[in-house]
Design a protein around this motif. Structure first.
Motif, mmCIF file in Angstrom:
data_model
loop_
_atom_site.group_PDB
_atom_site.id
_atom_site.type_symbol
_atom_site.label_atom_id
_atom_site.label_comp_id
_atom_site.label_asym_id
_atom_site.label_seq_id
_atom_site.Cartn_x
_atom_site.Cartn_y
_atom_site.Cartn_z
ATOM 1 N N ASP A 334 -2.485 -0.923 16.840
ATOM 2 C CA ASP A 334 -3.801 -1.437 16.430
ATOM 3 C C ASP A 334 -3.991 -2.876 16.888
ATOM 4 O O ASP A 334 -3.020 -3.586 17.152
ATOM 5 C CB ASP A 334 -3.940 -1.381 14.895
ATOM 6 N N GLU A 335 -5.238 -3.262 16.947
ATOM 7 C CA GLU A 335 -5.640 -4.662 17.088
ATOM 8 C C GLU A 335 -4.832 -5.409 18.153
ATOM 9 O O GLU A 335 -4.221 -6.432 17.861
ATOM 10 C CB GLU A 335 -5.510 -5.367 15.724
ATOM 11 N N TRP A 384 -1.948 3.899 14.964
ATOM 12 C CA TRP A 384 -3.269 3.684 14.376
ATOM 13 C C TRP A 384 -4.334 4.153 15.372
ATOM 14 O O TRP A 384 -4.043 4.317 16.564
ATOM 15 C CB TRP A 384 -3.460 2.203 14.038
ATOM 16 N N TRP A 401 -7.826 4.559 10.494
ATOM 17 C CA TRP A 401 -8.028 3.495 9.489
ATOM 18 C C TRP A 401 -9.413 2.864 9.610
ATOM 19 O O TRP A 401 -9.989 2.455 8.623
ATOM 20 C CB TRP A 401 -6.924 2.432 9.596
ATOM 21 N N TYR A 426 -7.610 1.380 1.352
ATOM 22 C CA TYR A 426 -7.058 0.037 1.524
ATOM 23 C C TYR A 426 -6.907 -0.628 0.157
ATOM 24 O O TYR A 426 -7.853 -1.177 -0.409
ATOM 25 C CB TYR A 426 -7.920 -0.774 2.510
ATOM 26 N N TRP A 477 -1.522 -3.832 2.434
ATOM 27 C CA TRP A 477 -1.281 -4.981 3.319
ATOM 28 C C TRP A 477 -1.076 -6.208 2.435
ATOM 29 O O TRP A 477 -1.780 -6.378 1.422
ATOM 30 C CB TRP A 477 -2.480 -5.182 4.263
HETATM 31 C C1 ACM Z 1 -4.804 -2.034 10.303
HETATM 32 O O1 ACM Z 1 -5.273 -2.171 9.159
HETATM 33 N N1 ACM Z 1 -4.860 -3.025 11.167
HETATM 34 C C2 ACM Z 1 -4.190 -0.801 10.708
#
Ligand code: ACM
Length: 536
Positions: A334-335, A384, A401, A426, A477
């Protein structure tokens, strides 16, 4: 006087006879997640110290499960089963009895005792969790605990019932990791997604690369307050930690006793600044880099043009695969900002040489190469939903996600999918709109009720592709979660709602009933001294 006493006795007799004939409603049993089928009858049985525990020898785990049941009955329910009467709790594993699948079980409580049947020990373990809940809601008597006669036939709706924990932003010791696994187990969840590496800290000991634990595991300091606060304030304290291989193996072994699979996540190509601080030669610029102290997305990522990146990752993943027997390894994906790849000649040469269209296809090339590495290790790749960009690796499992569209597209294309959209999964989001009265969180708002409304199989998936949805997962997270107590506060009770979404039949879901049953669950959390968020 005499007449009055007779009357009182008659009334008492009538009340006790009525008691014998009352059936508790299903919600009064306090079961979370709700079993698939519950058939309650009028009889009662009292579980006393004179009962025994027996098993049929159908699986070698039954010895351990029997010991665990006996110990829980003693410590939690003050029942020290001596086996002096004919009655017993009978644990019965029969691999040929496939009616309730690998994880299902049946409990029959009758005058004959308590019978628990399954095809595998997992089912007995889940049956034991249900039995504990029945003991909580049973009538506590001097002689033991009175249970109503019933038959429960139960099996999960989904096979992936997961919870994630980010230990990169904040480190949590093995003791807490085991507690977290306990929380999963009591919810009949079976996947612990251990997010082990981040820009702000690498937590895995790798023999070949000692600087990962000397350098990458520590950041200079951490942010005080929120990312958006201006000016930003820092605590000035070096922060970090990592898990030794022995500790990770200890966690895996512990999780196995709870029928939980530990799925490690090693992030790539982005979220890797901590690695690049120790091994700057794996970045596009060559460094120097530091372990990130600010949250968010960082531009320094693995260079996709250098062979040394893939050699490094192959070694790391080989060592990781030796620690974790899970058939899945999560590689993040991801990202990953593409800025450095756009500027760097080696990445551009790779694009040319491989006939790729752009940097998104370069990311896809990266993930496909890693899938090849995992293939060689006998592991399946999870990433992801960004791994869809530029073309999905052939056997990759997609964890959706950014909403569920990625998951829908992947399932329709014949890929397995785990659903954990920000909208419902989340657990770092606020639990109330009254944010002033909540501990600092990353943002957003996700109520218990909204988690409960989650459907991992949304409209848009072709009916014949629905089986590609493995299940779902709650994600924790930890940018703004620095202590075990706060993990508990953010994760629980939303974990209970997620557990019911993933285990129970969709047609049985009813938030009001769930809330009634949760009263028992809160008592259990109190007993376990969980710092859960109390409902308003
Ligand atoms: C994510 O929340 N960056 C997978």
């Amino acid at each position: 006087m005499f007449i009055k006493r007779i009357n009182t006795i008659i009334v008492l007799l009538l009340i006790s006879m009525m008691g014998c004939n009352t059936k508790p409603s299903i919600n009064q049993l306090g079961l979370v997640p709700l079993p698939k089928s519950i058939d309650v009858s009028t009889g009662k049985t009292i579980l006393t110290n004179l009962w025994g525990i027996q098993h049929n020898g159908g699986h070698h785990d039954l010895e351990t499960l029997t010991a665990e049941l006996s110990s829980a009955l003693k410590t939690t329910y003050n029942l020290n089963l001596t086996g002096e009467s004919d009655q017993s709790i009978f644990l019965n594993v029969d691999s040929k009895n496939q009616a309730l699948g690998d994880e299902g079980y049946e409990i029959i409580i009758s005058d004959a005792g308590i019978n628990m049947n399954s095809s595998a020990p997992n089912g007995i373990f889940y049956g034991m969790q249900t039995l504990y809940q029945l003991l909580d809601s049973g009538v506590q008597l001097e002689s033991g605990i009175e249970l109503t006669h019933l038959t429960i036939s139960d099996e999960p709706r989904f096979k992936w019932r997961g919870m994630h924990l980010d230990v990169g932003r904040h480190y949590f010791d093995v003791e807490f990791i085991k507690k977290y696994i306990d929380y999963l187990a009591l919810h009949k969840m079976n996947i612990f997604h251990w997010h082990l590496t981040e820009d702000q800290g690498w937590r895995v000991a790798i023999n070949k690369y000692p600087k990962l634990t000397e350098i990458s595991a520590y950041r200079d300091e951490s942010l005080i307050g929120h990312y958006r606060d201006k000016p930003r304030r820092w605590d000035g304290k070096k922060y970090g930690g990592y898990y030794t291989k022995a500790e990770m193996k200890e966690v895996v072994a512990y999780a196995q006793t709870k029928y939980v699979t530990v799925v490690p996540e090693i992030e790539m190509p982005g979220h890797t600044r901590a690695v690049l601080a120790a091994y700057p030669e794996l970045s596009c610029t060559g460094g120097p880099h530091t372990v990130a102290k600010l949250w968010g997305v960082h531009k320094e990522v693995f260079c996709a043009g250098k062979e040394s990146t893939f050699e490094f990752l192959e070694t790391v993943l080989t060592e990781v695969a030796e620690i974790f027997p899970s058939k899945y390894i999560h590689i993040g994906g991801d990202e990953c900002p593409k800025d450095r790849w756009k500027e760097h000649d080696l990445d551009q040469q790779r694009i040319q040489a491989e006939g790729l269209k752009d940097e998104h296809e370069l990311q896809s090339y990266f993930i496909k190469r890693i899938e090849g590495v995992l293939d060689g290790l006998g592991k399946n790749l999870i990433g992801w939903d960004e791994i869809l960009e530029g073309g999905l690796a052939p056997d990759a499992i997609v964890q959706s996600w950014r909403g569920m569209d990625g998951g829908i597209a992947a399932a329709n294309a014949g890929h397995e999918v785990i659903m954990s959209p920000t909208s419902h999964a989340y657990f770092d989001y606020y639990q109330s709109e009254d944010k002033e009265n909540e501990p600092l969180a990353i943002g957003g708002f996700l109520s218990l009720e909204k988690v409960y409304e989650f459907d991992p199989v949304p409209p848009g998936i072709d009916p014949e592709k629905e089986h590609f949805i493995l299940g779902g997962q709650g994600n924790v997270w930890t940018e703004y979660i620095s202590t075990p107590e706060k993990v508990e506060y953010m994760a629980i009770p939303r974990m209970s709602a997620m557990a019911e979404v993933l285990w129970s039949q969709e047609s049985d879901r009813n938030y009001e009933n769930f809330s009634t049953r949760m009263d028992w669950q809160y008592k259990r959390f109190d007993r376990l001294k969980v710092n859960y968020r109390k409902p308003n």
